[in-house]
Design a protein around this motif. Structure first.
Motif, PDB file in Angstrom:
ATOM      1  N   THR A  67       0.847  -1.183   0.000  1.00 10.28           N
ATOM      2  CA  THR A  67       0.000   0.000   0.000  1.00 10.28           C
ATOM      3  C   THR A  67       0.885   1.237   0.000  1.00 10.28           C
ATOM      4  N   ILE A  68       0.682   2.079  -0.995  1.00 13.22           N
ATOM      5  CA  ILE A  68       1.408   3.341  -1.059  1.00 13.22           C
ATOM      6  C   ILE A  68       0.510   4.433  -0.510  1.00 13.22           C
ATOM      7  N   SER A  69       1.096   5.334   0.244  1.00 12.33           N
ATOM      8  CA  SER A  69       0.327   6.442   0.809  1.00 12.33           C
ATOM      9  C   SER A  69       1.251   7.634   0.965  1.00 12.33           C
ATOM     10  N   ARG A  70       0.673   8.762   1.313  1.00 10.57           N
ATOM     11  CA  ARG A  70       1.520   9.946   1.480  1.00 10.57           C
ATOM     12  C   ARG A  70       0.960  10.815   2.590  1.00 10.57           C
ATOM     13  N   ASP A  71       1.860  11.603   3.166  1.00  7.72           N
ATOM     14  CA  ASP A  71       1.488  12.606   4.161  1.00  7.72           C
ATOM     15  C   ASP A  71       1.881  13.946   3.571  1.00  7.72           C
ATOM     16  N   LYS A  72       0.893  14.696   3.121  1.00  8.49           N
ATOM     17  CA  LYS A  72       1.173  15.953   2.434  1.00  8.49           C
ATOM     18  C   LYS A  72       1.888  16.931   3.355  1.00  8.49           C
ATOM     19  N   ALA A  73       1.483  16.982   4.601  1.00  8.06           N
ATOM     20  CA  ALA A  73       2.067  17.949   5.534  1.00  8.06           C
ATOM     21  C   ALA A  73       3.537  17.655   5.812  1.00  8.06           C
ATOM     22  N   LYS A  74       3.895  16.383   5.747  1.00  9.29           N
ATOM     23  CA  LYS A  74       5.278  15.988   6.028  1.00  9.29           C
ATOM     24  C   LYS A  74       6.103  15.779   4.763  1.00  9.29           C
ATOM     25  N   ASN A  75       5.482  15.982   3.593  1.00 12.81           N
ATOM     26  CA  ASN A  75       6.177  15.741   2.318  1.00 12.81           C
ATOM     27  C   ASN A  75       6.824  14.359   2.311  1.00 12.81           C
ATOM     28  N   THR A  76       6.052  13.385   2.719  1.00 15.01           N
ATOM     29  CA  THR A  76       6.562  12.035   2.867  1.00 15.01           C
ATOM     30  C   THR A  76       5.648  11.045   2.165  1.00 15.01           C
ATOM     31  N   VAL A  77       6.264  10.083   1.508  1.00 13.87           N
ATOM     32  CA  VAL A  77       5.515   8.996   0.875  1.00 13.87           C
ATOM     33  C   VAL A  77       5.938   7.692   1.544  1.00 13.87           C
ATOM     34  N   TYR A  78       4.984   6.801   1.703  1.00  9.93           N
ATOM     35  CA  TYR A  78       5.214   5.543   2.403  1.00  9.93           C
ATOM     36  C   TYR A  78       4.908   4.362   1.487  1.00  9.93           C
ATOM     37  N   LEU A  79       5.515   3.244   1.813  1.00 13.66           N
ATOM     38  CA  LEU A  79       5.153   1.984   1.170  1.00 13.66           C
ATOM     39  C   LEU A  79       5.030   0.937   2.265  1.00 13.66           C
ATOM     40  N   GLN A  80       3.805   0.562   2.547  1.00 13.22           N
ATOM     41  CA  GLN A  80       3.546  -0.503   3.512  1.00 13.22           C
ATOM     42  C   GLN A  80       3.570  -1.821   2.760  1.00 13.22           C
ATOM     43  N   MET A  81       4.426  -2.715   3.200  1.00 14.08           N
ATOM     44  CA  MET A  81       4.593  -4.000   2.525  1.00 14.08           C
ATOM     45  C   MET A  81       4.238  -5.119   3.494  1.00 14.08           C
ATOM     46  N   ASN A  82       3.246  -5.892   3.140  1.00 17.18           N
ATOM     47  CA  ASN A  82       2.791  -7.012   3.965  1.00 17.18           C
ATOM     48  C   ASN A  82       3.017  -8.326   3.228  1.00 17.18           C
ATOM     49  N   SER A  83       2.967  -9.404   3.976  1.00 21.76           N
ATOM     50  CA  SER A  83       3.118 -10.750   3.400  1.00 21.76           C
ATOM     51  C   SER A  83       4.340 -10.825   2.492  1.00 21.76           C
ATOM     52  N   LEU A  84       5.447 -10.360   3.007  1.00 24.82           N
ATOM     53  CA  LEU A  84       6.652 -10.280   2.182  1.00 24.82           C
ATOM     54  C   LEU A  84       7.147 -11.664   1.795  1.00 24.82           C
ATOM     55  N   LYS A  85       7.716 -11.719   0.592  1.00 30.03           N
ATOM     56  CA  LYS A  85       8.240 -12.956   0.032  1.00 30.03           C
ATOM     57  C   LYS A  85       9.725 -12.794  -0.261  1.00 30.03           C
ATOM     58  N   PRO A  86      10.463 -13.878  -0.326  1.00 32.07           N
ATOM     59  CA  PRO A  86      11.893 -13.757  -0.661  1.00 32.07           C
ATOM     60  C   PRO A  86      12.121 -13.006  -1.968  1.00 32.07           C
ATOM     61  N   GLU A  87      11.226 -13.138  -2.915  1.00 32.02           N
ATOM     62  CA  GLU A  87      11.405 -12.442  -4.187  1.00 32.02           C
ATOM     63  C   GLU A  87      11.168 -10.933  -4.095  1.00 32.02           C
ATOM     64  N   ASP A  88      10.741 -10.453  -2.936  1.00 28.75           N
ATOM     65  CA  ASP A  88      10.634  -9.009  -2.721  1.00 28.75           C
ATOM     66  C   ASP A  88      11.971  -8.406  -2.310  1.00 28.75           C
ATOM     67  N   THR A  89      12.964  -9.241  -2.095  1.00 31.90           N
ATOM     68  CA  THR A  89      14.283  -8.754  -1.723  1.00 31.90           C
ATOM     69  C   THR A  89      14.850  -7.861  -2.818  1.00 31.90           C
ATOM     70  N   ALA A  90      15.200  -6.651  -2.443  1.00 31.07           N
ATOM     71  CA  ALA A  90      15.683  -5.663  -3.419  1.00 31.07           C
ATOM     72  C   ALA A  90      16.060  -4.383  -2.688  1.00 31.07           C
ATOM     73  N   VAL A  91      16.711  -3.513  -3.414  1.00 36.15           N
ATOM     74  CA  VAL A  91      16.877  -2.137  -2.948  1.00 36.15           C
ATOM     75  C   VAL A  91      15.672  -1.353  -3.458  1.00 36.15           C
ATOM     76  N   TYR A  92      15.006  -0.679  -2.563  1.00 33.26           N
ATOM     77  CA  TYR A  92      13.801   0.077  -2.893  1.00 33.26           C
ATOM     78  C   TYR A  92      14.156   1.561  -2.968  1.00 33.26           C
ATOM     79  N   TYR A  93      13.717   2.177  -4.054  1.00 29.87           N
ATOM     80  CA  TYR A  93      14.004   3.583  -4.309  1.00 29.87           C
ATOM     81  C   TYR A  93      12.694   4.364  -4.420  1.00 29.87           C
ATOM     82  N   CYS A  94      12.699   5.548  -3.848  1.00 33.76           N
ATOM     83  CA  CYS A  94      11.582   6.454  -4.112  1.00 33.76           C
ATOM     84  C   CYS A  94      11.982   7.436  -5.199  1.00 33.76           C
ATOM     85  N   ASN A  95      11.005   7.854  -5.929  1.00 30.98           N
ATOM     86  CA  ASN A  95      11.193   8.807  -7.023  1.00 30.98           C
ATOM     87  C   ASN A  95      10.032   9.783  -6.951  1.00 30.98           C
ATOM     88  N   VAL A  96      10.354  11.056  -6.915  1.00 30.82           N
ATOM     89  CA  VAL A  96       9.310  12.050  -6.694  1.00 30.82           C
ATOM     90  C   VAL A  96       9.413  13.172  -7.719  1.00 30.82           C
TER      91      VAL A  96
END
Length: 125
Positions: A67-96
């Motif tokens: 689930t991606i979400s954002r907090d406008k007041a904090k200029n922050t974007v989030y990525l909630q990741m549930n039920s993680l799998k080994p294939e989710d292993t990676a470096v995660y980058y934000c791009n704005v």
């Protein structure tokens, strides 16, 4: 202006993590925000995006788990990741895509695009 990503770490399969990406500086608005990931030996791929109007889209890989979400007041974007799998292993980058603010408080055109430094997510038992 810079982006600071955080929240990565080692988690067991089935676990969860929440990534954060905070923008700092003279920001008028964050227009479109993305999370990408790059696994070892693979190309960078889009995971999710969210617009300033809170329209979210997901790649198939994260559908129903992320689930991606954002907090406008904090200029922050989030990525909630549930039920993680080994294939989710990676470096995660934000791009704005964001607009800077001038001395009068008005947006500066054109908007700019920034990448965060990446945060490593490892899913392993």
């Amino acid at each position: 202006v810079q982006l600071q990503a955080s929240g990565g770490g080692l988690v067991q399969p089935g676990g969860c993590l929440r990534l954060s990406c905070a923008a700092s500086g003279n920001i008028f608005s964050m227009n479109i925000m993305y999370w990408y990931r790059q696994a070892p030996g693979k190309q960078r791929e889009l995971v999710a995006s969210i617009t300033s109007g809170d329209t979210a889209r997901y790649a198939d890989s994260g559908l129903d788990r992320f689930t991606i979400s954002r907090d406008k007041a904090k200029n922050t974007v989030y990525l909630q990741m549930n039920s993680l799998k080994p294939e989710d292993t990676a470096v995660y980058y934000c791009n704005v895509n964001l607009s800077l603010k001038d001395e009068h408080g008005y947006p500066v055109a054109p908007p700019i695009v920034l990448w965060g430094q990446g945060t490593l997510v490892t899913v392993s038992s």
